[in-house]
Enzyme design. Sequence first.
Site, mmCIF file in Angstrom:
data_model
loop_
_atom_site.group_PDB
_atom_site.id
_atom_site.type_symbol
_atom_site.label_atom_id
_atom_site.label_comp_id
_atom_site.label_asym_id
_atom_site.label_seq_id
_atom_site.Cartn_x
_atom_site.Cartn_y
_atom_site.Cartn_z
ATOM 1 N N HIS A 84 36.923 45.486 38.305
ATOM 2 C CA HIS A 84 35.590 45.338 38.960
ATOM 3 C C HIS A 84 35.657 43.909 39.636
ATOM 4 C CE1 HIS A 84 31.126 45.657 38.827
ATOM 5 N NE2 HIS A 84 31.487 44.190 38.955
ATOM 6 N N GLU A 85 35.896 42.911 38.845
ATOM 7 C CA GLU A 85 36.023 41.357 39.023
ATOM 8 C C GLU A 85 37.061 41.042 40.480
ATOM 9 O OE1 GLU A 85 33.385 39.825 38.828
ATOM 10 O OE2 GLU A 85 32.578 41.099 37.017
ATOM 11 N N HIS A 114 35.406 42.360 43.394
ATOM 12 C CA HIS A 114 34.530 41.238 44.159
ATOM 13 C C HIS A 114 35.689 40.532 44.962
ATOM 14 C CE1 HIS A 114 30.579 42.456 42.809
ATOM 15 N NE2 HIS A 114 30.897 42.287 41.685
ATOM 16 N N HIS A 149 36.953 41.322 48.222
ATOM 17 C CA HIS A 149 35.665 41.323 49.220
ATOM 18 C C HIS A 149 35.749 39.593 49.657
ATOM 19 C CE1 HIS A 149 31.368 42.419 50.017
ATOM 20 N NE2 HIS A 149 31.893 42.521 51.142
#
Length: 675
Positions: free
Chosen positions: A466-467, A470, A473
């Site tokens: 998940h991180e 990010h 991104h």
Amino acid sequence: MNPLLEDFNTPYATAPFSKIKNEHYKPAFEKAISIAKEEVFAITDNNEAPNFQNTTEALEKSGDLLDRISSIFFNLNSAETNDTIQKIAQEVSPLLSEFSNDIRLNEKLFTRVKSVYKQKYNLNLSGEETMLLEKQYKGFSRNGANLKGKDKDTLREIDMKLSKLSLQFGENTLAETNAFELHIINIDQLKGLPEGALEAAKQTASQKEKKGWLFTLDHPSYIPFMTYLDNRKLRKEMAIAFGEKSFQNNEFDNQEIVLEIVKLRHQRANLLGYQTHANFVLEERMAETPETVLNFSNELLEKAKPAAEKEFQMLSDFAKKNGVQDLQKWDGAYYSEKLKKELFDFDEESIKPYFKLKNVLKGAFTVANKLFGLQFEEVFDIDTYHEDVTTYKVTDENDEFIAVFYTDFFPRTGKRNGAWMTSYKSQFIESGKNSRPHISNVCNFTKPTETKPSLLTFNEVTTLFHEFGHGLHGMLANTTYGSLSGTSVPWDFVELPSQIFENWCYEEDVLKLFAKHYETGEVLPMELIQKIKEASNFLEGMQTMRQLSFGLLDMSWHAGESPETIKSVKKFEKNILSDTQLYPDVAENCMSTSFSHIFQGGYSAGYYSYKWAEVLDADAFEYFKQEGIFNKEIGEKFKNTVLSQGGTKNPMDLYKEFRGKEPNSDALLKRAGLL
């Protein structure tokens, strides 16, 4: 010499952490604010007619040094703080709030910005330039530039108070987390705990020169304790300690702070012409209005609640069979784990040896390589702020430099709980040069012990992915302007890259890449992969309702019209959560007083974003499933439409460019087993 004010003559101009001392920060902030003001004066004193270059772009470029110092300081205040840094934060936050208002309430500056904004249709601007101009104009108009006289002074006063209160909220929560320790001398009290959890607790005790085992409220200590410990009395003690953080009527109590923050946010919104804080926030989000958020949440709740109640009944019946007549919060994780083992013959602890942290991270890197052509090379010439931090040079298929990537994975006293991605430097293009970003992932995983490397639960595996989503991104950002780069997108879109990346954790072809036993090298057996998949929807109704309850609590704090009438945080919270509550209320506990996402972080009137983005990520991942989870063409398309574009376009337009259509919530409901 103050290293924060010098050119960073370091590899890739990274932060010179080892040279920075606490006494450097405040003078650096003061100097950087002074420089930023001069840059703004140069714009307002320009005798030329306002245009895009001498006003919009000039304002975008102003304050670069201040942004850089702020990112270093406030990132460390989250990951490696101490009393001195917290004191400095309390001193500089009002200075930054005042400076921010000096800019936004500067009439000469706003007159120039507004002049360019009114010409926007005649300026032949690109889409990104138009977005920058609109965002800049709204940054003024939505934050008081149109206010008159005393109202501007009132806004300054509110912003000053809010900056201090949110800092104090976070400091209190961290202090309460660090203050609690459960020290056990008798091993008989710790039956049920896995060997790894016992070893970690023994190591924690040893580090503090104590005998026996020491347990804390840090997640790697707390979660296995609540999941596996047979001793119900100790589970209760631990659960109450976790739930009463900053709710103990002591020096670290956050009740009055919560009420004051909510009241001030509401006053600020009213002052700016908005009905509520939620109306103010959501105007610039995909959802646009509180009504949309509440309708979205309640529609999902309608589907999730019957499933959640059925699951809770099943869990209660199972607990009764095992001698517990009144299922409480401190029983939930314990009996859920036992029931999962009975239903699926699946034990979370049995798969941990296959999830060595280094291998999982390498797996995330491999997925990024297959989809986006990225290479991650560990490097040792980049300065760090703690020995736990590892640094990577990220390049593409053509060996072009893409980003610096920091990882900081273990808990410590000066680090707040949870997991997050952050940035030390944004990406931007200036004078034809693409200045690449410096991105960091910060988590709190179990530390290695004397006999074992850091081994992750499957939940922690999804957290890492998940991180890292990010992080991608931020790393793959490719925009002209830093303020539109990377994760500078509406909050209900920012979770798409992170949440979609979790999906790869459940795929057999991905798990085979990195899920290898830390001792034998054996690949995670197929039957265990199948069990991970089968158990993925276990108690999903309860999980969905829990997430929705957090979002609804957030909206209740921020979409109500009279927050000044709320006198008791606990009573208000209890009333709001009554419709989504499954376990009996615990009088000593209160979630709001440590709900850092909304009272310290940026998620106020935005916690719904996690569920909102789940609709996007489930729908988007279906596309990958149809075309192949390692399909390079689809990966490239996702990079070019979502990951690289930042906030340069409307998020729904970006999504439709990738997917070819608007998202459908059926994909989420199907994945969750609720359809």
